[in-house]
Design an enzyme around this catalytic site. Sequence first.
Site, PDB file in Angstrom:
ATOM      1  N   HIS A  54     -35.883 -11.683 -38.229  1.00 30.88           N
ATOM      2  CA  HIS A  54     -34.765 -10.808 -38.360  1.00 30.88           C
ATOM      3  C   HIS A  54     -35.399  -9.453 -38.565  1.00 30.88           C
ATOM      4  O   HIS A  54     -34.696  -8.551 -38.874  1.00 30.88           O
ATOM      5  CB  HIS A  54     -33.570 -11.070 -39.387  1.00 30.88           C
ATOM      6  CG  HIS A  54     -32.846 -12.168 -38.497  1.00 30.88           C
ATOM      7  ND1 HIS A  54     -31.605 -12.685 -39.122  1.00 30.88           N
ATOM      8  CD2 HIS A  54     -32.937 -12.986 -37.508  1.00 30.88           C
ATOM      9  CE1 HIS A  54     -30.800 -13.568 -38.405  1.00 30.88           C
ATOM     10  NE2 HIS A  54     -31.800 -13.716 -37.168  1.00 30.88           N
TER      11      HIS A  54
ATOM     12  N   SER B 112     -34.821 -10.605 -32.359  1.00 29.23           N
ATOM     13  CA  SER B 112     -35.157 -11.497 -31.599  1.00 29.23           C
ATOM     14  C   SER B 112     -35.843 -10.565 -30.131  1.00 29.23           C
ATOM     15  O   SER B 112     -35.465  -9.430 -30.251  1.00 29.23           O
ATOM     16  CB  SER B 112     -34.021 -12.228 -30.873  1.00 29.23           C
ATOM     17  OG  SER B 112     -33.332 -13.032 -31.806  1.00 29.23           O
TER      18      SER B 112
ATOM     19  N   LYS C 205     -22.247 -18.890 -26.965  1.00 25.56           N
ATOM     20  CA  LYS C 205     -23.393 -19.361 -26.112  1.00 25.56           C
ATOM     21  C   LYS C 205     -24.079 -20.363 -26.738  1.00 25.56           C
ATOM     22  O   LYS C 205     -24.503 -21.309 -26.120  1.00 25.56           O
ATOM     23  CB  LYS C 205     -24.480 -18.373 -25.837  1.00 25.56           C
ATOM     24  CG  LYS C 205     -25.458 -18.622 -24.467  1.00 25.56           C
ATOM     25  CD  LYS C 205     -26.243 -17.361 -24.072  1.00 25.56           C
ATOM     26  CE  LYS C 205     -27.018 -17.890 -22.750  1.00 25.56           C
ATOM     27  NZ  LYS C 205     -27.196 -16.569 -22.199  1.00 25.56           N
ATOM     28  N   ASP C 206     -24.426 -20.396 -28.084  1.00 31.27           N
ATOM     29  CA  ASP C 206     -25.249 -21.379 -28.876  1.00 31.27           C
ATOM     30  C   ASP C 206     -24.251 -22.595 -28.867  1.00 31.27           C
ATOM     31  O   ASP C 206     -24.756 -23.736 -28.763  1.00 31.27           O
ATOM     32  CB  ASP C 206     -25.665 -21.022 -30.117  1.00 31.27           C
ATOM     33  CG  ASP C 206     -26.941 -20.015 -30.217  1.00 31.27           C
ATOM     34  OD1 ASP C 206     -27.571 -20.070 -29.086  1.00 31.27           O
ATOM     35  OD2 ASP C 206     -27.150 -19.223 -31.028  1.00 31.27           O
TER      36      ASP C 206
ATOM     37  N   GLU D  70     -45.280 -42.770 -31.437  1.00 31.79           N
ATOM     38  CA  GLU D  70     -44.169 -42.284 -30.693  1.00 31.79           C
ATOM     39  C   GLU D  70     -44.225 -41.427 -29.585  1.00 31.79           C
ATOM     40  O   GLU D  70     -45.167 -40.830 -29.832  1.00 31.79           O
ATOM     41  CB  GLU D  70     -43.049 -41.696 -31.997  1.00 31.79           C
ATOM     42  CG  GLU D  70     -42.523 -42.619 -32.963  1.00 31.79           C
ATOM     43  CD  GLU D  70     -41.332 -43.451 -32.381  1.00 31.79           C
ATOM     44  OE1 GLU D  70     -41.536 -44.453 -31.688  1.00 31.79           O
ATOM     45  OE2 GLU D  70     -40.283 -43.033 -32.764  1.00 31.79           O
TER      46      GLU D  70
HETATM   47  C1  HEM Z   1     -37.151 -33.654 -40.469  1.00 28.43           C
HETATM   48  C2  HEM Z   1     -36.353 -34.494 -40.295  1.00 28.43           C
HETATM   49  C3  HEM Z   1     -36.613 -36.210 -40.148  1.00 28.43           C
HETATM   50  C4  HEM Z   1     -37.015 -36.562 -39.128  1.00 28.43           C
HETATM   51  C5  HEM Z   1     -38.095 -36.040 -38.160  1.00 28.43           C
HETATM   52  C6  HEM Z   1     -37.128 -38.165 -39.412  1.00 28.43           C
HETATM   53  C7  HEM Z   1     -37.784 -39.093 -38.615  1.00 28.43           C
HETATM   54  C8  HEM Z   1     -37.516 -40.352 -38.904  1.00 28.43           C
HETATM   55  C9  HEM Z   1     -38.108 -41.602 -38.050  1.00 28.43           C
HETATM   56  C10 HEM Z   1     -38.812 -41.149 -36.771  1.00 28.43           C
HETATM   57  C11 HEM Z   1     -37.686 -42.731 -38.517  1.00 28.43           C
HETATM   58  C12 HEM Z   1     -37.920 -44.068 -37.958  1.00 28.43           C
HETATM   59  C13 HEM Z   1     -36.688 -44.437 -37.322  1.00 28.43           C
HETATM   60  C14 HEM Z   1     -36.733 -45.987 -36.741  1.00 28.43           C
HETATM   61  O1  HEM Z   1     -37.510 -46.309 -36.082  1.00 28.43           O
HETATM   62  O2  HEM Z   1     -35.995 -46.742 -37.287  1.00 28.43           O
HETATM   63  C15 HEM Z   1     -36.950 -42.529 -39.731  1.00 28.43           C
HETATM   64  C16 HEM Z   1     -36.373 -43.570 -40.652  1.00 28.43           C
HETATM   65  C17 HEM Z   1     -35.770 -43.198 -41.927  1.00 28.43           C
HETATM   66  N1  HEM Z   1     -35.505 -41.984 -42.171  1.00 28.43           N
HETATM   67 FE1  HEM Z   1     -35.955 -40.243 -41.598  1.00 28.43          FE
HETATM   68  N2  HEM Z   1     -36.257 -38.318 -40.643  1.00 28.43           N
HETATM   69  C18 HEM Z   1     -35.820 -37.009 -40.894  1.00 28.43           C
HETATM   70  C19 HEM Z   1     -35.241 -36.728 -42.151  1.00 28.43           C
HETATM   71  C20 HEM Z   1     -34.703 -37.841 -43.145  1.00 28.43           C
HETATM   72  C21 HEM Z   1     -34.238 -37.593 -44.276  1.00 28.43           C
HETATM   73  C22 HEM Z   1     -33.612 -36.197 -44.750  1.00 28.43           C
HETATM   74  C23 HEM Z   1     -33.701 -38.694 -44.905  1.00 28.43           C
HETATM   75  C24 HEM Z   1     -33.119 -38.782 -46.314  1.00 28.43           C
HETATM   76  C25 HEM Z   1     -33.509 -39.622 -46.990  1.00 28.43           C
HETATM   77  C26 HEM Z   1     -34.466 -39.693 -44.161  1.00 28.43           C
HETATM   78  C27 HEM Z   1     -34.232 -41.074 -44.376  1.00 28.43           C
HETATM   79  C28 HEM Z   1     -34.726 -42.133 -43.452  1.00 28.43           C
HETATM   80  C29 HEM Z   1     -34.658 -43.568 -43.944  1.00 28.43           C
HETATM   81  C30 HEM Z   1     -34.079 -44.243 -45.000  1.00 28.43           C
HETATM   82  C31 HEM Z   1     -35.403 -44.222 -42.780  1.00 28.43           C
HETATM   83  C32 HEM Z   1     -35.522 -45.550 -42.446  1.00 28.43           C
HETATM   84  C33 HEM Z   1     -34.370 -46.320 -41.829  1.00 28.43           C
HETATM   85  C34 HEM Z   1     -34.630 -46.529 -40.378  1.00 28.43           C
HETATM   86  O3  HEM Z   1     -35.646 -46.964 -40.002  1.00 28.43           O
HETATM   87  O4  HEM Z   1     -33.864 -46.297 -39.640  1.00 28.43           O
HETATM   88  N3  HEM Z   1     -34.874 -39.118 -42.919  1.00 28.43           N
HETATM   89  N4  HEM Z   1     -36.724 -41.251 -39.905  1.00 28.43           N
END
Ligand code: HEM
Lengths: 193, 434
Positions: free
Chosen positions: B219, B223, B247-248, B291
């Site tokens: 900012h 942009s 637009k967004d 992945e």
């Molecule tokens: C930048 C943001 C985030 C990304 C890119 C991300 C990505 C991921 C991915 C790729 C998995 C595996 C999913 C699977 O194959 O089951 C996962 C699982 C998980 N994430 Fe995140 N996550 C993010 C934010 C968060 C936040 C803020 C939390 C809060 C605690 C969280 C909690 C969990 C939990 C508990 C799991 C295990 C359950 C599962 O496998 O579905 N994540 N996350």
Amino acid sequence: MATVEQSDGTLGAAPEAGVRRRDFINIAAVSFAGVGGVAILYPLINQMNPSADVLALASIEVDLSSIKPGQAIKTMFRKQPLFVRHLTPQEIQAANAVPMSELRDPQTLAERTKPGKAQWLITMGVCTHLGCVPLGASDGETRGPFGGYFCPCHGSMYDTAARIRKGPAPRNLEVPDYNFKSATIVEVGKVAK
Amino acid sequence: MSFPWAEEYRPKHPLMRWLDERLPLPRLVHGAVGGGYPVPRNLNYFWNFGVLAGLALTIQIVTGIVLAMHYTPSGDMAFNSVEHIMRDVNQGWLLRYAHANGASFFFIVTYVHIFRGMYYGSYKAPRELVWMLGLVILLLMMATAFMGYVLPWGQMSFWGAKVITGLFSAIPLVGESVQKWLLGGYAPDEATLNRFFSLHYLLPFVIAGVVILHIWALHIPGSSNPTGVEVKTAEDTVPFHPYYTAKDGFGAGIFLILLAFVTFFLPNYLGHADNYIPANPLSTPAEIVPEWYFWPFYAILRSFTSDFLLPAKLWGVLAMFGAILLLFFLPWLDPSPVRSGSYRPTFRWFFWILVGDVLVLGYCGGSPPEEPFVMISQLATMYYFAHFLIVLPILSWVEKTEPLPRSISESVLHGEHAEAAPAHLGGISPAAAE
Ligand code: HEM
Ligand code: FES
């Protein structure tokens, strides 16, 4: 709510004669805080290293009596696979026949086993490339073109002394510390006392 | 922080005036994404992807926090607790599928956002820090997604953790200790799972913090835009609200439809079936693949197969990290004075070749490490580095660029400049123009 905005000035600073004294205190205080800050980092970082209970699993005993020549077993040592293999005379011969110049990580079979126990090849089952478990320790698994182990992840091939022969792995399968407690019991994780 | 013609915030309601004098939060919002932020009038849909990435981050945080209410980070329970989320928790399947596919969509929009920046030269002065903060966000996202994928504690989780932390063991001398330190043991286990959960929870909030810096830095100059010509007069801009909120909003609708489609109809399409097998430290899956969003980098990692001065493994690791670190230098590797690819005919070719090259790398990274994929990855890796280190610097010297419009308004209004001006300022009425 009315608040008082001004007081009668009794808190005003007295003229400062020893400026250097104040500088000294400043630098001393900030350095002390800096040293303290760095000192606190140590436990914060070191807590991530293996804890006592993980280290306590550091040695195991393996019974060799049921492993026949040509067979191998897979067991766990420090949460990782361990291969214990009973080499056949042909396999020993094959390993000894390889010239050192052909090896990426030159070691003889004798250097990788205990004296007089060349038939007992004990290694970690962890590929030295990126850590997969090579095939060849369980019945029916391929042992690869060099008759030892074959890592399916990126194709590393090990010979009958578990030495790397071809593929991306840089080193031979690691031989852990171990000693023979008796003719059929080995203690893995400890050198002989 | 904005153009002199930006509309000032003037609260009408006495309560809002009272608030403005004490905590001018509505003023901040007005100036950042409201009527008080003038934005070039000619932004195309590629400028939606920043907001979409913010939306994706929000979805991850919201779904993640509720997943964490049911998830257990322990070697014995993690896999079962995820199955419990899938089968027993009310709508747990939806939350988990939204989180897993949300991560994929987060990477899709972020990658489009990055290539948008490359095409339109958004990384050039005065927006170098905006670009570099964006790369910091990308690195944090990668760390977060990697650790998240470990949490369900399936076979790919376990072996992915092993192989990726194994990369650090390539560092000379201290490598093995670093890997042990990262894992908290000799192999992924209890300690690994717990720390990854802790960090997976933390990092998205760190990302949110860096996003604030990213937008703050953006900012200052405002942009950029498809012409790459900077804003000159009030005529070049429109207020963010309502023009770009609308637009967004439209873009967000499309994004959510696509995310919902995949979440409901193809929830496991982007995942790997082996991750539904519980982690087994004694048996490696036939093939370990990360992945999809890591595939191009995985291909670079695996394209080094023989030692040259350094061990092949170390080269692979250096090249993989180098592929991203290199981008931090992009503002200086491409010193061409023309920002936008729209006016750089030769650059445009090489840009699309690079896009193709990265897609090829992605394809190879997802394939088994056999010929012909190894050789193709090697060539594609070479081209990737050559694009930034050789092609771009040379292009900026030799390329004959096309003439730039004098201003944003001139470029959007073409010959209709006079028509747009009010009649008493010399404009002509539309009827007369016909
Ligand atoms: C930048 C943001 C985030 C990304 C890119 C991300 C990505 C991921 C991915 C790729 C998995 C595996 C999913 C699977 O194959 O089951 C996962 C699982 C998980 N994430 Fe995140 N996550 C993010 C934010 C968060 C936040 C803020 C939390 C809060 C605690 C969280 C909690 C969990 C939990 C508990 C799991 C295990 C359950 C599962 O496998 O579905 N994540 N996350
Ligand atoms: S991990 Fe064994 S070959 Fe790569």
